[in-house]
Scaffold this motif. Structure first.
Motif, PDB file in Angstrom:
ATOM      1  N   ILE A  65       0.234  -1.157  -0.124  1.00  0.00           N
ATOM      2  CA  ILE A  65      -0.540  -0.377  -0.032  1.00  0.00           C
ATOM      3  C   ILE A  65       1.093   1.059   0.021  1.00  0.00           C
ATOM      4  O   ILE A  65       0.531   2.168  -0.329  1.00  0.00           O
ATOM      5  CB  ILE A  65      -0.876   0.167   1.071  1.00  0.00           C
ATOM      6  CG1 ILE A  65      -1.871  -1.325   1.946  1.00  0.00           C
ATOM      7  CG2 ILE A  65      -1.514   1.083   1.268  1.00  0.00           C
ATOM      8  CD1 ILE A  65      -2.592  -1.280   2.332  1.00  0.00           C
ATOM      9  N   ASN A  66       1.567   1.470   1.249  1.00  0.00           N
ATOM     10  CA  ASN A  66       2.870   2.230   0.811  1.00  0.00           C
ATOM     11  C   ASN A  66       3.732   2.833  -0.697  1.00  0.00           C
ATOM     12  O   ASN A  66       3.810   4.059  -1.224  1.00  0.00           O
ATOM     13  CB  ASN A  66       3.414   2.082   1.738  1.00  0.00           C
ATOM     14  CG  ASN A  66       3.099   2.495   3.241  1.00  0.00           C
ATOM     15  OD1 ASN A  66       1.601   2.860   3.651  1.00  0.00           O
ATOM     16  ND2 ASN A  66       4.397   1.586   4.353  1.00  0.00           N
ATOM     17  N   GLU A  67       3.788   1.469  -1.170  1.00  0.00           N
ATOM     18  CA  GLU A  67       4.556   1.828  -2.396  1.00  0.00           C
ATOM     19  C   GLU A  67       3.432   2.251  -3.688  1.00  0.00           C
ATOM     20  O   GLU A  67       3.930   2.890  -4.014  1.00  0.00           O
ATOM     21  CB  GLU A  67       4.903   0.415  -2.832  1.00  0.00           C
ATOM     22  CG  GLU A  67       6.239   0.455  -4.042  1.00  0.00           C
ATOM     23  CD  GLU A  67       7.249   1.158  -3.904  1.00  0.00           C
ATOM     24  OE1 GLU A  67       7.613   1.573  -4.729  1.00  0.00           O
ATOM     25  OE2 GLU A  67       8.030   0.728  -2.718  1.00  0.00           O
ATOM     26  N   GLY A  68       2.747   1.771  -3.294  1.00  0.00           N
ATOM     27  CA  GLY A  68       1.387   2.281  -4.242  1.00  0.00           C
ATOM     28  C   GLY A  68       0.952   3.835  -4.229  1.00  0.00           C
ATOM     29  O   GLY A  68       1.055   4.709  -5.339  1.00  0.00           O
ATOM     30  N   SER A  69       1.517   4.462  -2.760  1.00  0.00           N
ATOM     31  CA  SER A  69       0.543   5.349  -2.562  1.00  0.00           C
ATOM     32  C   SER A  69       1.527   6.203  -2.646  1.00  0.00           C
ATOM     33  O   SER A  69       1.816   7.773  -3.008  1.00  0.00           O
ATOM     34  CB  SER A  69       0.490   5.767  -1.072  1.00  0.00           C
ATOM     35  OG  SER A  69      -0.566   5.120  -0.574  1.00  0.00           O
ATOM     36  N   LYS A  70       3.097   5.910  -3.638  1.00  0.00           N
ATOM     37  CA  LYS A  70       4.534   6.921  -3.394  1.00  0.00           C
ATOM     38  C   LYS A  70       4.177   7.351  -4.995  1.00  0.00           C
ATOM     39  O   LYS A  70       4.268   8.517  -5.179  1.00  0.00           O
ATOM     40  CB  LYS A  70       5.716   5.913  -3.247  1.00  0.00           C
ATOM     41  CG  LYS A  70       6.203   6.341  -2.088  1.00  0.00           C
ATOM     42  CD  LYS A  70       7.147   5.069  -1.939  1.00  0.00           C
ATOM     43  CE  LYS A  70       7.432   4.660  -0.958  1.00  0.00           C
ATOM     44  NZ  LYS A  70       8.979   4.195  -1.187  1.00  0.00           N
TER      45      LYS A  70
END
Length: 359
Positions: free
Chosen positions: A46-51
């Motif tokens: 999720i954090n990777e996609g949010s970037k």
């Protein structure tokens, strides 16, 4: 690895995966294309996609982008990113799902081939066109071969759906279907309470996004129904019986599912699960909330995003289930002629719990 596989395709474990993967799996495998799945959703994904996207992008899209990146990190050269525009004439998906290939193309600046078939029945672009485009990327153009692959996809999907219709859990039915098993056993467990969850498959069946909502409810001894327990025909009929119309492609998962159980009177409450800021979901939840007030059916709206904390989520869920228990006790006592003094819900509690939108 099956030696008959000539190609590989990566499929993100997000969005249409949760509704259509049995079909995708059967179709691509029949064509000799090995399917590689991204890992299950984690906070890191999720954090990777949010970037890659702006902050107000909805959670499901952030998750999807994270899964695409995960597949790229696995070395996938072909990634399946379908554009599902409309599932029937003027029955549309939300703009982000419609434009999914464009989103990925513009935010993920890495070298790979995107397999991006379009399904748009409003423009007469049907499933055969969708599948033909997917096959052509791998140099497969034989119509008979493509149709046979579609038949295999439908066979696996139909087995999966038959098992979920019988009451089998999502993961168990999926595993059975992918391994060529059709196990039809009656799964009709009677529990003190029952609820239906209205929510998109990509929110509900992703255990990280839903914070294991179904398992939490089952631990509370609650029987859970979802859209996979309702046929398309039954969902459409329920929408019609409420004097409503279907507009959104995913409306059968939300409005149709909730309406079916609301009209049948088979559940004690309704749980609406949606991503924070989702416009179509908010309209559908408001629509069902209106009818819940008509039928005196308790409803709670749980919204989720990447910052949703499990402690607060569980507290709200427990409060709702506790209210349903006390309500049911009161009804049973009333029917038996006893007075249940312990069930007293103030107008403020009703406003907060029965039909609240929990942020």
């Amino acid at each position: 690895m099956n030696n008959s596989f000539k190609h590989k395709i990566g499929i993100p474990r997000a969005i249409s995966y949760y509704n259509n993967y049995p079909f995708y799996f059967g179709f691509f495998n029949s064509l000799g294309v090995e399917v590689v799945l991204s890992d299950k959703t984690t906070t890191a994904i999720i954090n990777e996609g949010s970037k890659y996207v702006v902050s107000d992008t909805c959670l499901p899209i952030k998750v999807y982008v994270g899964h695409v990146v995960n597949l790229l990190d696995k070395g996938c050269e072909y990634i399946f990113v379908p554009s599902i525009q409309s599932t029937d004439y003027k029955i549309n998906n939300c703009s982000k799902i419609r434009g999914l290939p464009e989103i990925i193309r513009n935010v993920v600046d890495r070298d790979f081939t995107m397999v991006e078939p379009t399904l748009d029945k409003t423009e007469n672009i049907g499933l055969y066109d969708f599948c033909t485009h997917s096959a052509e990327i791998f140099g497969i153009t034989d119509k008979k071969e493509i149709k046979q692959a579609m038949e295999k996809g439908f066979e696996i999907y139909n087995n999966f759906f038959k098992m979920t219709q019988s009451g089998m859990h999502y993961e168990e039915a999926l595993n059975n279907a992918l391994n060529g098993r059709l196990i039809l056993k009656p799964v009709d467990i009677v529990k003190p309470l029952s609820v239906v969850i209205m929510g998109h498959g990509y929110n509900l069946f992703d255990e990280r996004i839903s914070l294991n909502l179904i398992k939490k409810l089952e631990k509370m001894d609650v029987k859970v129904y979802t859209s996979l327990n309702v046929s398309r025909e039954a969902s459409l009929q329920a929408i019609e019986d409420l004097d409503e119309i279907q507009y959104w492609a995913n409306e059968l998962e939300l409005t149709g599912t909730a309406a079916h159980y609301l009209l049948k009177g088979k559940v004690d409450g309704i749980i609406a699960l949606s991503a924070f800021g989702c416009g179509p979901d908010s309209l559908m939840v408001d629509e069902i909330s209106y009818h819940c007030r008509e039928y005196n059916m308790p409803l709670i709206h749980l919204t989720i995003d990447e910052h949703t904390g499990e402690a607060g989520f569980v507290t709200r869920l427990e409060a709702f289930i506790d209210m349903l228990i006390r309500k049911k006790r009161a009804l049973i006592s009333k029917k038996s002629g006893r007075i249940e003094k312990s069930y007293e819900v103030s107008p403020l509690q009703k406003e907060k719990v029965l039909t609240s939108a929990i942020k």
